[in-house]
Design a protein around this motif. Structure first.
Motif, PDB file in Angstrom:
ATOM      1  N   TYR A  43      36.205  17.482  43.441  1.00 34.01           N
ATOM      2  CA  TYR A  43      36.753  18.181  42.375  1.00 34.01           C
ATOM      3  C   TYR A  43      37.719  17.314  41.479  1.00 34.01           C
ATOM      4  CZ  TYR A  43      41.018  20.961  40.512  1.00 34.01           C
ATOM      5  OH  TYR A  43      42.099  21.250  39.786  1.00 34.01           O
ATOM      6  N   LEU A  44      38.139  16.428  41.840  1.00 32.27           N
ATOM      7  CA  LEU A  44      39.069  15.521  40.891  1.00 32.27           C
ATOM      8  C   LEU A  44      38.094  14.561  39.996  1.00 32.27           C
ATOM      9  CD1 LEU A  44      41.638  13.752  43.335  1.00 32.27           C
ATOM     10  CD2 LEU A  44      42.146  15.282  41.363  1.00 32.27           C
ATOM     11  N   LYS A  45      36.893  14.474  40.037  1.00 39.08           N
ATOM     12  CA  LYS A  45      35.692  13.726  39.277  1.00 39.08           C
ATOM     13  C   LYS A  45      35.697  14.781  38.027  1.00 39.08           C
ATOM     14  CE  LYS A  45      32.159  13.331  42.121  1.00 39.08           C
ATOM     15  NZ  LYS A  45      30.875  12.695  42.548  1.00 39.08           N
ATOM     16  N   ASP A  46      35.845  16.033  38.216  1.00 38.74           N
ATOM     17  CA  ASP A  46      35.736  17.222  37.048  1.00 38.74           C
ATOM     18  C   ASP A  46      36.994  17.292  36.501  1.00 38.74           C
ATOM     19  OD1 ASP A  46      32.830  17.332  36.980  1.00 38.74           O
ATOM     20  OD2 ASP A  46      32.967  18.976  38.339  1.00 38.74           O
ATOM     21  N   TYR A  47      37.833  17.401  37.427  1.00 39.67           N
ATOM     22  CA  TYR A  47      39.481  17.541  36.817  1.00 39.67           C
ATOM     23  C   TYR A  47      39.905  16.445  35.964  1.00 39.67           C
ATOM     24  CZ  TYR A  47      44.344  19.234  37.149  1.00 39.67           C
ATOM     25  OH  TYR A  47      45.616  19.658  36.735  1.00 39.67           O
ATOM     26  N   ALA A  48      39.244  15.578  36.252  1.00 42.06           N
ATOM     27  CA  ALA A  48      39.819  14.227  35.434  1.00 42.06           C
ATOM     28  C   ALA A  48      38.903  14.477  33.834  1.00 42.06           C
ATOM     29  CB  ALA A  48      39.107  13.022  35.852  1.00 42.06           C
ATOM     30  N   LYS A  49      37.799  15.012  33.755  1.00 43.82           N
ATOM     31  CA  LYS A  49      37.353  15.293  32.387  1.00 43.82           C
ATOM     32  C   LYS A  49      38.095  16.239  31.785  1.00 43.82           C
ATOM     33  CE  LYS A  49      32.730  14.981  34.502  1.00 43.82           C
ATOM     34  NZ  LYS A  49      31.276  15.682  35.017  1.00 43.82           N
ATOM     35  N   MET A  50      39.225  17.213  32.253  1.00 55.06           N
ATOM     36  CA  MET A  50      40.079  17.786  31.557  1.00 55.06           C
ATOM     37  C   MET A  50      40.840  17.290  30.570  1.00 55.06           C
ATOM     38  SD  MET A  50      39.168  21.019  32.388  1.00 55.06           S
ATOM     39  CE  MET A  50      40.564  22.055  32.349  1.00 55.06           C
ATOM     40  N   PHE A  51      41.388  15.983  31.312  1.00 55.87           N
ATOM     41  CA  PHE A  51      42.166  15.217  30.345  1.00 55.87           C
ATOM     42  C   PHE A  51      41.466  14.556  29.255  1.00 55.87           C
ATOM     43  CE2 PHE A  51      44.108  15.225  34.837  1.00 55.87           C
ATOM     44  CZ  PHE A  51      45.110  16.077  34.655  1.00 55.87           C
ATOM     45  N   ALA A  52      40.282  14.337  29.349  1.00 55.43           N
ATOM     46  CA  ALA A  52      39.618  13.489  28.452  1.00 55.43           C
ATOM     47  C   ALA A  52      39.261  14.554  27.240  1.00 55.43           C
ATOM     48  CB  ALA A  52      38.156  13.104  28.946  1.00 55.43           C
ATOM     49  N   GLY A  77      41.312  17.006  26.828  1.00 61.19           N
ATOM     50  CA  GLY A  77      42.644  17.307  25.987  1.00 61.19           C
ATOM     51  C   GLY A  77      42.958  16.458  25.240  1.00 61.19           C
ATOM     52  N   ALA A  78      42.606  15.098  25.360  1.00 60.50           N
ATOM     53  CA  ALA A  78      42.542  14.001  24.406  1.00 60.50           C
ATOM     54  C   ALA A  78      41.805  14.164  23.058  1.00 60.50           C
ATOM     55  CB  ALA A  78      42.186  12.626  24.910  1.00 60.50           C
ATOM     56  N   LEU A  79      40.580  14.866  23.245  1.00 63.13           N
ATOM     57  CA  LEU A  79      39.444  15.083  22.476  1.00 63.13           C
ATOM     58  C   LEU A  79      40.146  16.258  21.505  1.00 63.13           C
ATOM     59  CD1 LEU A  79      36.671  14.583  21.401  1.00 63.13           C
ATOM     60  CD2 LEU A  79      36.095  16.476  22.827  1.00 63.13           C
ATOM     61  N   LYS A  80      40.903  17.055  21.745  1.00 65.42           N
ATOM     62  CA  LYS A  80      41.303  18.434  21.106  1.00 65.42           C
ATOM     63  C   LYS A  80      42.648  18.242  20.593  1.00 65.42           C
ATOM     64  CE  LYS A  80      38.769  21.668  24.221  1.00 65.42           C
ATOM     65  NZ  LYS A  80      38.030  22.151  22.947  1.00 65.42           N
ATOM     66  N   SER A  81      43.189  16.777  20.765  1.00 70.10           N
ATOM     67  CA  SER A  81      44.727  16.529  20.169  1.00 70.10           C
ATOM     68  C   SER A  81      44.486  15.859  18.822  1.00 70.10           C
ATOM     69  CB  SER A  81      45.178  15.511  20.975  1.00 70.10           C
ATOM     70  OG  SER A  81      45.584  15.995  22.226  1.00 70.10           O
ATOM     71  N   THR A  82      45.408  16.341  18.187  1.00 73.45           N
ATOM     72  CA  THR A  82      45.365  15.719  16.656  1.00 73.45           C
ATOM     73  C   THR A  82      46.394  14.510  16.530  1.00 73.45           C
ATOM     74  OG1 THR A  82      47.009  17.564  15.988  1.00 73.45           O
ATOM     75  CG2 THR A  82      44.320  17.776  15.704  1.00 73.45           C
ATOM     76  N   ASP A  83      47.500  14.350  17.263  1.00 74.87           N
ATOM     77  CA  ASP A  83      48.097  13.085  17.160  1.00 74.87           C
ATOM     78  C   ASP A  83      48.006  12.155  18.041  1.00 74.87           C
ATOM     79  OD1 ASP A  83      50.758  13.818  19.368  1.00 74.87           O
ATOM     80  OD2 ASP A  83      49.732  15.748  18.689  1.00 74.87           O
TER      81      ASP A  83
END
Length: 221
Positions: free
Chosen positions: A47-56, A58-64
């Motif tokens: 599960y964590l292998k894919d859950y970690a991708k969520m944070f990646a 999150g960074a991708l969708k951030s503007t600051d």
């Protein structure tokens, strides 16, 4: 009260089911059969292998830069601290890192991670955070609730409780909550209903994950 706590109040029955599942309570009591924890540990690593991708994402969708940095920090902590604990447990169970990394996801694991990644990829940052929060927030709440339990001194389960009750894990979770509350402060009621549904579904999957681990559920065919 921020929107994150409004959601929890609205779906308290599911939140309590998550905190009080027999799997969680038996970790706290130090009575959970080791084979159930071993099964959980393997599936949680998958599960964590894919859950970690969520944070990646999150960074991708951030503007600051500050938000990108914080998502990257949580991604790093997941990969190097949380998953490292799982690898340590695997070694104690004589499971090689190769076997751990190649483990097949059980039905609930696959359904849960597919849901998270689908929401994160198709939605904005608010949707991503609504999907992310139930896992981290739930584990933080469970860790804190068990910190003085017999399981906290258990030879096997004590490290698990220590990880999720730690101040470092708590501060990362608090940042996610605050980010979510800030983003959703000005949203319409329709948007909030949509985000509540995502949060609710992800939290349901958390409960189903405990159930899967407790029953050691595998594919039927």
């Amino acid at each position: 009260m921020g929107f994150s706590h409004e959601i929890i109040t609205e779906i308290d029955n599911i939140w309590q089911a998550n905190l009080n599942h027999p799997f969680v309570q038996e970790i706290g009591a130090g009575t959970l059969p080791v084979k159930k924890f071993k099964y959980y540990m393997i599936q949680d690593y998958v599960y964590l292998k894919d859950y970690a991708k969520m944070f990646a994402l999150g960074a991708l969708k951030s503007t600051d830069l500050a938000t990108i940095t914080q998502f990257s920090k949580i991604l790093h902590a997941t990969l190097t601290e949380e998953m490292a604990l799982h690898r340590q447990y695997a070694a104690r169970f004589n499971i090689s890192e190769e076997a751990l990394s190649s483990a097949e996801p059980a039905p609930t694991t696959l359904a849960y991670t597919n849901y998270l990644l689908s929401v994160a990829q198709s939605g904005g940052q608010a949707e991503l955070l609504a999907a992310l929060l139930p896992c981290m927030w739930g584990y933080e709440a469970i860790g804190k609730s068990l910190v003085h339990s017999p399981g906290a001194k258990h030879a096997l389960y004590g490290e698990w409780i220590a990880m999720y009750s730690s101040s470092d894990f708590g501060s990362l979770t608090e940042w996610l909550m605050q980010k979510f509350d800030t983003i959703t402060a000005q949203q319409t009621s329709t948007q909030r209903v949509h985000l509540t549904t995502i949060f609710k579904n992800a939290l349901r999957y958390e409960v189903l994950f405990w159930k899967m681990a407790y029953q050691e559920k595998k594919w039927d065919v």
